[in-house]
Scaffold this motif. Structure first.
Motif, short mmCIF file in Angstrom:
data_model
loop_
_atom_site.label_atom_id
_atom_site.label_comp_id
_atom_site.label_asym_id
_atom_site.label_seq_id
_atom_site.Cartn_x
_atom_site.Cartn_y
_atom_site.Cartn_z
N ASP A 11 0.80 -1.22 0.00
CA ASP A 11 0.00 0.00 0.00
C ASP A 11 0.84 1.28 0.00
O ASP A 11 0.35 2.33 -0.37
CB ASP A 11 -0.93 0.02 1.21
N GLU A 12 2.09 1.19 0.41
CA GLU A 12 2.94 2.37 0.50
C GLU A 12 3.22 2.93 -0.90
O GLU A 12 3.39 2.18 -1.85
CB GLU A 12 4.25 2.00 1.18
N SER A 13 3.31 4.23 -1.02
CA SER A 13 3.59 4.83 -2.32
C SER A 13 4.99 4.43 -2.79
O SER A 13 5.91 4.28 -2.00
CB SER A 13 3.46 6.35 -2.27
N ALA A 14 5.14 4.27 -4.08
CA ALA A 14 6.42 3.87 -4.66
C ALA A 14 7.50 4.90 -4.38
O ALA A 14 8.64 4.55 -4.08
CB ALA A 14 6.27 3.68 -6.16
N VAL A 15 7.13 6.16 -4.43
CA VAL A 15 8.10 7.22 -4.20
C VAL A 15 8.62 7.15 -2.77
O VAL A 15 9.82 7.18 -2.52
CB VAL A 15 7.50 8.60 -4.52
N LEU A 16 7.71 7.06 -1.82
CA LEU A 16 8.13 6.99 -0.41
C LEU A 16 8.93 5.73 -0.12
O LEU A 16 9.93 5.77 0.59
CB LEU A 16 6.91 7.07 0.51
N ALA A 17 8.50 4.61 -0.67
CA ALA A 17 9.21 3.35 -0.44
C ALA A 17 10.62 3.42 -1.00
O ALA A 17 11.58 2.95 -0.37
CB ALA A 17 8.45 2.19 -1.08
N THR A 18 10.77 4.00 -2.17
CA THR A 18 12.09 4.10 -2.80
C THR A 18 12.99 5.04 -2.01
O THR A 18 14.15 4.73 -1.74
CB THR A 18 11.97 4.59 -4.26
N ARG A 19 12.46 6.19 -1.63
CA ARG A 19 13.26 7.13 -0.84
C ARG A 19 13.68 6.51 0.49
O ARG A 19 14.82 6.65 0.92
CB ARG A 19 12.46 8.41 -0.59
N ARG A 20 12.77 5.81 1.13
CA ARG A 20 13.08 5.17 2.41
C ARG A 20 14.16 4.11 2.22
O ARG A 20 15.12 4.05 2.98
CB ARG A 20 11.82 4.55 3.01
N ALA A 21 14.01 3.29 1.20
CA ALA A 21 14.96 2.20 0.97
C ALA A 21 16.34 2.73 0.61
O ALA A 21 17.35 2.15 1.00
CB ALA A 21 14.44 1.28 -0.14
N CYS A 22 16.40 3.84 -0.12
CA CYS A 22 17.68 4.41 -0.55
C CYS A 22 18.25 5.38 0.47
O CYS A 22 19.42 5.75 0.39
CB CYS A 22 17.51 5.15 -1.87
N GLY A 23 17.42 5.83 1.39
CA GLY A 23 17.87 6.83 2.34
C GLY A 23 18.09 8.18 1.68
O GLY A 23 18.92 8.96 2.11
N ALA A 24 17.34 8.46 0.62
CA ALA A 24 17.52 9.70 -0.14
C ALA A 24 16.27 10.55 -0.04
O ALA A 24 15.16 10.04 0.05
CB ALA A 24 17.79 9.37 -1.60
N GLU A 25 16.48 11.87 -0.06
CA GLU A 25 15.34 12.78 -0.06
C GLU A 25 14.71 12.91 -1.43
O GLU A 25 13.53 13.17 -1.55
CB GLU A 25 15.77 14.15 0.46
N SER A 26 15.53 12.75 -2.48
CA SER A 26 15.00 12.81 -3.83
C SER A 26 15.72 11.81 -4.71
O SER A 26 16.86 11.44 -4.45
CB SER A 26 15.13 14.22 -4.41
#
Length: 90
Positions: A11-26
């Motif tokens: 259910d988590e948004s792809a953008v948030l999941a990717t940022r969280r996994a990478c530890g990146a703000e953008s």
């Protein structure tokens, strides 16, 4: 660079999941290599579209075959697809 992995059906948004996994703000560029054969479905098309709408500037996909179902799926969502190599066999 960082590697991110997440469940496209979560259910988590792809953008948030990717940022969280990478530890990146953008995230500006997303590279996907030789996995689309396993995940060319509507959920994946939604994720790719979400990434582009969420700030990713480009997604570069390398895949084994020239005929990819995901292309039509993302195009129907308004994503512009540019093939970088000729798609004829040989």
């Amino acid at each position: 660079y960082s590697f991110a992995q997440w469940d496209v059906h979560a259910d988590e948004s792809a953008v948030l999941a990717t940022r969280r996994a990478c530890g990146a703000e953008s995230i500006q560029l997303c590279l996907i290599s030789n996995v689309m054969v396993y995940c060319s479905d509507e959920a994946t098309a939604d994720v790719l579209t979400q990434l582009l709408a969420g700030g990713v500037r480009a997604i570069l996909i390398n895949e084994r075959g020239a005929d990819q179902r995901i292309v039509g799926m993302v195009q129907r969502r308004g994503v512009v697809v540019l093939r970088l190599m000729r798609q004829e066999a040989g």
